[in-house]
Motif scaffolding. Sequence first.
Motif, PDB file in Angstrom:
ATOM      1  N   MET A  83       0.840  -1.180   0.000  1.00 46.13           N
ATOM      2  CA  MET A  83       0.000   0.000   0.000  1.00 46.13           C
ATOM      3  C   MET A  83       0.883   1.240   0.000  1.00 46.13           C
ATOM      4  N   ARG A  84       0.429   2.251  -0.703  1.00 47.26           N
ATOM      5  CA  ARG A  84       1.202   3.493  -0.810  1.00 47.26           C
ATOM      6  C   ARG A  84       0.278   4.693  -0.612  1.00 47.26           C
ATOM      7  N   TYR A  85       0.804   5.701   0.083  1.00 46.35           N
ATOM      8  CA  TYR A  85       0.101   6.963   0.263  1.00 46.35           C
ATOM      9  C   TYR A  85       1.114   8.075   0.007  1.00 46.35           C
ATOM     10  N   SER A  86       0.755   9.036  -0.820  1.00 48.45           N
ATOM     11  CA  SER A  86       1.685  10.097  -1.210  1.00 48.45           C
ATOM     12  C   SER A  86       1.074  11.471  -0.993  1.00 48.45           C
ATOM     13  N   PHE A  87       1.933  12.432  -0.666  1.00 47.80           N
ATOM     14  CA  PHE A  87       1.501  13.817  -0.504  1.00 47.80           C
ATOM     15  C   PHE A  87       2.716  14.730  -0.615  1.00 47.80           C
ATOM     16  N   HIS A  88       2.482  16.040  -0.569  1.00 49.80           N
ATOM     17  CA  HIS A  88       3.542  17.031  -0.695  1.00 49.80           C
ATOM     18  C   HIS A  88       3.607  17.918   0.539  1.00 49.80           C
ATOM     19  N   ALA A  89       4.804  18.421   0.791  1.00 51.02           N
ATOM     20  CA  ALA A  89       5.057  19.434   1.809  1.00 51.02           C
ATOM     21  C   ALA A  89       6.075  20.402   1.208  1.00 51.02           C
ATOM     22  N   GLN A  90       6.508  21.370   1.998  1.00 52.70           N
ATOM     23  CA  GLN A  90       7.476  22.356   1.534  1.00 52.70           C
ATOM     24  C   GLN A  90       8.673  22.388   2.463  1.00 52.70           C
ATOM     25  N   GLY A  91       9.808  22.748   1.897  1.00 52.06           N
ATOM     26  CA  GLY A  91      10.961  23.046   2.726  1.00 52.06           C
ATOM     27  C   GLY A  91      10.783  24.407   3.378  1.00 52.06           C
ATOM     28  N   HIS A  92      11.769  24.796   4.177  1.00 50.98           N
ATOM     29  CA  HIS A  92      11.689  26.056   4.923  1.00 50.98           C
ATOM     30  C   HIS A  92      13.119  26.495   5.254  1.00 50.98           C
ATOM     31  N   PRO A  93      13.401  27.790   5.288  1.00 48.01           N
ATOM     32  CA  PRO A  93      14.761  28.264   5.606  1.00 48.01           C
ATOM     33  C   PRO A  93      15.294  27.792   6.963  1.00 48.01           C
ATOM     34  N   ASN A  94      14.410  27.445   7.896  1.00 52.14           N
ATOM     35  CA  ASN A  94      14.867  26.996   9.217  1.00 52.14           C
ATOM     36  C   ASN A  94      15.078  25.485   9.315  1.00 52.14           C
ATOM     37  N   VAL A  95      14.984  24.763   8.205  1.00 59.17           N
ATOM     38  CA  VAL A  95      15.267  23.324   8.232  1.00 59.17           C
ATOM     39  C   VAL A  95      16.770  23.140   8.440  1.00 59.17           C
ATOM     40  N   THR A  96      17.119  22.521   9.572  1.00 57.68           N
ATOM     41  CA  THR A  96      18.525  22.234   9.875  1.00 57.68           C
ATOM     42  C   THR A  96      18.808  20.735   9.876  1.00 57.68           C
ATOM     43  N   SER A  97      17.794  19.939  10.132  1.00 53.59           N
ATOM     44  CA  SER A  97      17.917  18.478  10.109  1.00 53.59           C
ATOM     45  C   SER A  97      19.013  17.984  11.046  1.00 53.59           C
TER      46      SER A  97
ATOM     47  N   GLU B 242      13.837  28.396  14.648  1.00 56.78           N
ATOM     48  CA  GLU B 242      15.205  27.923  14.463  1.00 56.78           C
ATOM     49  C   GLU B 242      15.526  26.700  15.308  1.00 56.78           C
ATOM     50  N   ALA B 243      14.812  26.491  16.404  1.00 59.66           N
ATOM     51  CA  ALA B 243      15.079  25.352  17.286  1.00 59.66           C
ATOM     52  C   ALA B 243      14.409  24.062  16.813  1.00 59.66           C
ATOM     53  N   ALA B 244      13.613  24.130  15.782  1.00 58.64           N
ATOM     54  CA  ALA B 244      12.852  22.964  15.295  1.00 58.64           C
ATOM     55  C   ALA B 244      13.749  22.071  14.442  1.00 58.64           C
ATOM     56  N   ASP B 245      14.730  21.443  15.074  1.00 60.43           N
ATOM     57  CA  ASP B 245      15.750  20.720  14.318  1.00 60.43           C
ATOM     58  C   ASP B 245      15.334  19.342  13.811  1.00 60.43           C
ATOM     59  N   CYS B 246      14.121  18.894  14.153  1.00 61.43           N
ATOM     60  CA  CYS B 246      13.636  17.614  13.621  1.00 61.43           C
ATOM     61  C   CYS B 246      12.705  17.813  12.425  1.00 61.43           C
ATOM     62  N   ILE B 247      12.164  19.004  12.254  1.00 62.07           N
ATOM     63  CA  ILE B 247      11.184  19.247  11.187  1.00 62.07           C
ATOM     64  C   ILE B 247      11.899  19.465   9.855  1.00 62.07           C
ATOM     65  N   ILE B 248      11.527  18.637   8.875  1.00 61.61           N
ATOM     66  CA  ILE B 248      12.145  18.739   7.550  1.00 61.61           C
ATOM     67  C   ILE B 248      11.170  19.262   6.500  1.00 61.61           C
ATOM     68  N   GLY B 249       9.870  19.255   6.807  1.00 60.04           N
ATOM     69  CA  GLY B 249       8.872  19.741   5.864  1.00 60.04           C
ATOM     70  C   GLY B 249       7.742  20.445   6.572  1.00 60.04           C
ATOM     71  N   VAL B 250       7.269  21.536   5.980  1.00 56.03           N
ATOM     72  CA  VAL B 250       6.166  22.324   6.534  1.00 56.03           C
ATOM     73  C   VAL B 250       5.044  22.402   5.497  1.00 56.03           C
ATOM     74  N   SER B 251       3.948  22.985   5.900  1.00 56.64           N
ATOM     75  CA  SER B 251       2.793  23.191   5.003  1.00 56.64           C
ATOM     76  C   SER B 251       2.385  21.905   4.294  1.00 56.64           C
TER      77      SER B 251
END
Length: 137
Positions: free
Chosen positions: A1-15, A31-40
Amino acid sequence: MRYSFHAQGHPNVTSAHKTTFEVTMDPEIGEAADCIIGVSSEKSMLNFPEEFKKAIAKNNSSIRVVLTTKNAYDEIKGTGNVSLSLDHPTDIVCRKSDYVCSRTLMIKSDKAACDLNPLLIEDLSKGEKLNVDIIVE
């Protein structure tokens, strides 16, 4: 099974986070959100079809998350668990640990934010589109 969607990057993505990575529907992160890789994100776990949620919420179901931007991709493997509620309205979190909460998509992930492809993170920090494919086997 597969489910797909889109998100956006952000200047504060540090990973930089060592145990998780996250995609959120929230449009902004600090800036402290170091686990978030995609927004919106256009989807949350509330949008997942019930049959898809049932497949994830089985002990040791095999889950792959494929992340793709215009210049890079990465694949992350983990497992499901019967305790996953998969009902958080905005956040989708993949964890290296066994910790389960409403935000958890998968546990025992083989990668966290700090382990992801640097080219992928470079694209995301420039605000590029993120394609998310979740595959349950």
